[in-house]
Design a protein around this motif. Sequence first.
Motif, PDB file in Angstrom:
ATOM      1  N   LYS A 153      48.076  37.502  37.982  1.00 57.92           N
ATOM      2  CA  LYS A 153      46.987  36.594  38.320  1.00 57.92           C
ATOM      3  C   LYS A 153      46.571  35.774  37.098  1.00 57.92           C
ATOM      4  O   LYS A 153      46.415  34.550  37.183  1.00 57.92           O
ATOM      5  CB  LYS A 153      45.792  37.414  38.840  1.00 57.92           C
ATOM      6  CG  LYS A 153      44.781  36.627  39.620  1.00 57.92           C
ATOM      7  CD  LYS A 153      43.609  37.527  40.040  1.00 57.92           C
ATOM      8  CE  LYS A 153      43.967  38.447  41.183  1.00 57.92           C
ATOM      9  NZ  LYS A 153      42.908  39.479  41.415  1.00 57.92           N
TER      10      LYS A 153
ATOM     11  N   ARG B 149      37.915  40.197  37.616  1.00 56.26           N
ATOM     12  CA  ARG B 149      39.009  40.417  38.577  1.00 56.26           C
ATOM     13  C   ARG B 149      40.137  41.219  37.943  1.00 56.26           C
ATOM     14  O   ARG B 149      40.521  40.969  36.816  1.00 56.26           O
ATOM     15  CB  ARG B 149      39.579  39.066  39.038  1.00 56.26           C
ATOM     16  CG  ARG B 149      38.541  38.010  39.222  1.00 56.26           C
ATOM     17  CD  ARG B 149      39.126  36.611  39.389  1.00 56.26           C
ATOM     18  NE  ARG B 149      39.937  36.452  40.594  1.00 56.26           N
ATOM     19  CZ  ARG B 149      40.568  35.316  40.897  1.00 56.26           C
ATOM     20  NH1 ARG B 149      40.535  34.281  40.078  1.00 56.26           N
ATOM     21  NH2 ARG B 149      41.269  35.240  42.007  1.00 56.26           N
TER      22      ARG B 149
ATOM     23  N   GLU C  82      44.389  30.541  46.679  1.00 54.86           N
ATOM     24  CA  GLU C  82      42.990  30.788  47.055  1.00 54.86           C
ATOM     25  C   GLU C  82      42.154  29.684  46.442  1.00 54.86           C
ATOM     26  O   GLU C  82      42.356  29.324  45.292  1.00 54.86           O
ATOM     27  CB  GLU C  82      42.512  32.143  46.519  1.00 54.86           C
ATOM     28  CG  GLU C  82      43.190  33.312  47.218  1.00 54.86           C
ATOM     29  CD  GLU C  82      42.801  34.662  46.617  1.00 54.86           C
ATOM     30  OE1 GLU C  82      41.871  34.716  45.779  1.00 54.86           O
ATOM     31  OE2 GLU C  82      43.442  35.649  46.991  1.00 54.86           O
TER      32      GLU C  82
ATOM     33  N   GLN D 277      43.362  30.919  42.591  1.00 58.93           N
ATOM     34  CA  GLN D 277      44.521  31.802  42.432  1.00 58.93           C
ATOM     35  C   GLN D 277      45.740  31.129  43.031  1.00 58.93           C
ATOM     36  O   GLN D 277      45.633  30.391  44.003  1.00 58.93           O
ATOM     37  CB  GLN D 277      44.295  33.134  43.166  1.00 58.93           C
ATOM     38  CG  GLN D 277      45.344  34.187  42.844  1.00 58.93           C
ATOM     39  CD  GLN D 277      45.016  35.547  43.470  1.00 58.93           C
ATOM     40  OE1 GLN D 277      43.861  35.852  43.743  1.00 58.93           O
ATOM     41  NE2 GLN D 277      46.025  36.347  43.682  1.00 58.93           N
TER      42      GLN D 277
END
Length: 894
Positions: free
Chosen positions: A22, A91, A321, A333
């Motif tokens: 990520k 995250r 995202e 993302q």
Amino acid sequence: MVRYVYAFTEGDRDMADLLGGKGANLAEMTRLGLPVPPGFTVTTEACRTFLTTGSEPVGLAREISDRLAGLEEAAGRCLGQPDDPLLLSVRTGARFSMPGMMETILNIGLDDESVQGLAKSSGNERFAWDSYRRLVQMFGSTVMGVGSNLFEEAMADLKQDRGVADDLGLDAADLAELVETYKELIHQETGESFPQSPAEQLQRAVLAVFQSWNAERARLYRRREHIPDDLGTAVNVQTMVFGNLGPDSGSGVAFTRDPATGRTGVYGDYLANAQGEDVVAGIRNTVPLDELGRLNPEAFDRLRDHMVTLEAHYRDLCDIEFTIERGRLWMLQTRVGKRTAEAAFTIAAELTDEGLITADEGLARVGGDGLARLMFPRFDTSAVGDPLAHGIPASPGAAVGAAVFDSAEAVRRATVGEKVVLVREETTPDDLPGMVAAQAVLTSRGGKTSHAAVVARGMGKVCVCGAEEIMVDPQRRRFTAGGTTVEEGTVISVDGSEGAVYPGAAPLIDSAVMKYFEASEHTDGLVDAVARAMEHADRVRRLGVRANADTPEDAARARRFGAEGIGLCRTEHMFLGDRRQLVEAMILARTNAERERALTALLPLQRQDFTGILEAMDGLPVTVRLLDPPLHEFLPDRTELAVRLAAAEAHGSPPSEHDADLLDAVNRMHEENPMLGLRGVRLGLVAPGLVAMQVRAIAEAVVERRRAGGDPRAEIMVPLIDTVEELRLVRQEVEQVLADVSTESGVTVDCPIGTMIELPRAALTAGRIAEEAQFFSFGTNDLTQTTWGFSRDDVEAAFFSAYLDKGIFKVSPFETIDREGVGRLVEIAVAEGRAARPGLKIGVCGEHGGDPESVHFFHAAGLDYVSCSPFRVPVARLEAGRAALSGTETGDSR
Ligand code: ADP
Ligand code: MG
Ligand code: MG
């Protein structure tokens, strides 16, 4: 000094080991100039240090606060600033996307004071309290360990109290009240208060992410997927953007192509006035992404531009995202998206056409497992309703049958011809007869390595496991799923490729891909895409592909599927049916004359078999294996015979002499371990005339075909050799018969004579054996059994699922070749065999020949060909092509 923190502006996608997937992709999008909220990534190395030392790495706090200062400066506000706070998300993000770690925490930085500031600065009081209640809830459950159901219940109570249907019905005051309830809950459950210091919130959240690397579910997942336990996770800290600021805000997910079919277009879901996980959590109904084109055309156009940029950059389907804050689009993302097998082939072909990737890359992105799924018939999902339940697609195919709830019932119904689906919570070895009898197996518990999954795959039976929505009630002989109750005997449909269960008998549609292989029918885009991948694979592969086939029909099918010969033609089925009588006579023969008579009767039948197969494979090699199984497999069952004799005696009638002889023979030939007994070459050496008869049948078939103008290419293969002496003796006999037939017919018959390598001793003495063998073929089923000391039928059902669950092996060594052990024997035999006889032709004819990963191993080991069942031939061709591409991964891109 080691550096633990990188700003998004400092990384790129090649840094995934350090920044996690990520983090690396957030950095990459930042580099591409896409609108990514600023942030930084704490490295996996920091996590590893934390996990080994048990404490926060020295200097990490310092680095974080330096980076934070940078974010604050860019934003023009500070974390915790009472009048206008900067808010952050924390995250997780490991190298491999991995369930089971901590959930993302949004809105870090809010406290009792700054929530007021946020209300003022945003001019939206409801938004401020909504954000705060989300923080308290997420922090409370993920960092402080309070059960998330408690928060959900409190929320549900409040909604009920206010008489509203969803969270949008709650106003600012309601949400403020909810925050108080949540805080009390936390205090009750932990004895601690929700931290009012934003710096403490941030620090604790980061450490909690580290800690979650070792959460139970994450560990289990890693063990199953064989992801190393010491990789650690990165942590992404990112400036918040808000999709919950009102109707002109929202959150969504998008795919650059349809991940189900691969078609280009706009795919995704959007939810207005929502933050983060709301989109996938199903709290409110999302709208299809193109709806966003009407709601906010400008943001939509931007998003489409970014999607084009990302796809061109990653040269693949991307999954995205995003959040829209008051009309402004933010990218949160991206990654190369998962896809179905159909989409994988379609996308590979289209991207190749678009010139984005080469044909080699296109081939690398599809795989044999996906191809195999596309070859099964499918349910016509447009004609069935919604699935009753979803589970794990454990063994592919589509099956329809009446639900039954225990093994005995499955057997009872199947015996009278009914099709059944065995439904269990989990299966055990006791369920085996029922699994054999059923069309499909459905369980409510257990994963891909559960007993049901392992055994069903071994049997090639459809299986969906772990369908958790299903409540199985074996006592009342029914299951419930959602609101539906399915009683015993009710017909259901199980889709083992997709992992879905449907009520009733779902209509089946034939696979277009299968039709293409069967009849070269080009029907649609998917078939074209598959055809192109196959053509490219055939162009680049070095490995030959043959089929295991024992009948002219199978041989012909294998040829249509692209087989370049038969690598294993078993002869045992040629001894069954009407011919059993003759085999019995041969076994019971008291004199040579009797035996010869039986063999002479068998000869023309065998010859006919071989003629048909050689005709179907004209011009291509056909490797015939001499009889392998123990002879008593051709005799009646011992108990059955004994009962028959006892019954005769009880009736006072004289026992049949034939039966008595048979029982004698059966008793004489009984073996404790038939797998390790009198079979293979041993049989040929002690049962006089058997080898000679088989070889004569082959040789005469060759003569017949040659006379008919054909080009027969029979090869004779001796099974289960332990030592070169065995082969030498059999070979003399074989050569004698070939010479006899040549003289008698005037047609020279010179079949190559080779051997199977399927015992460790044979592999270890391959150099000696090669002196007598013109070719080798690895029988990897027996070689796996004898190397591991496993009897496949016993171990798979009894304890393989436990072994897989404990991580002793990742897949069954009967599914994928065990490179370390069995594979090493293969390598030794290849090297020593070829040293003794340069250019020795070597193939493999175990089921591994059609397994994608094993094909890659056989390619690397330098084999000449793999041989597998006709239906796996396309899979083997495709994977042989992929194996020939240097440096490609072996797995599917799915
Ligand atoms: P997962 O790996 O489970 O998808 P993510 O880290 O992507 O978890 O975060 C979960 C959700 O929170 C996603 O919908 C994401 O878009 C959202 N989110 C994460 N960071 C932010 C942020 N800085 N601003 C707004 N939403 C965010
Ligand atoms: Mg995400
Ligand atoms: Mg064998």
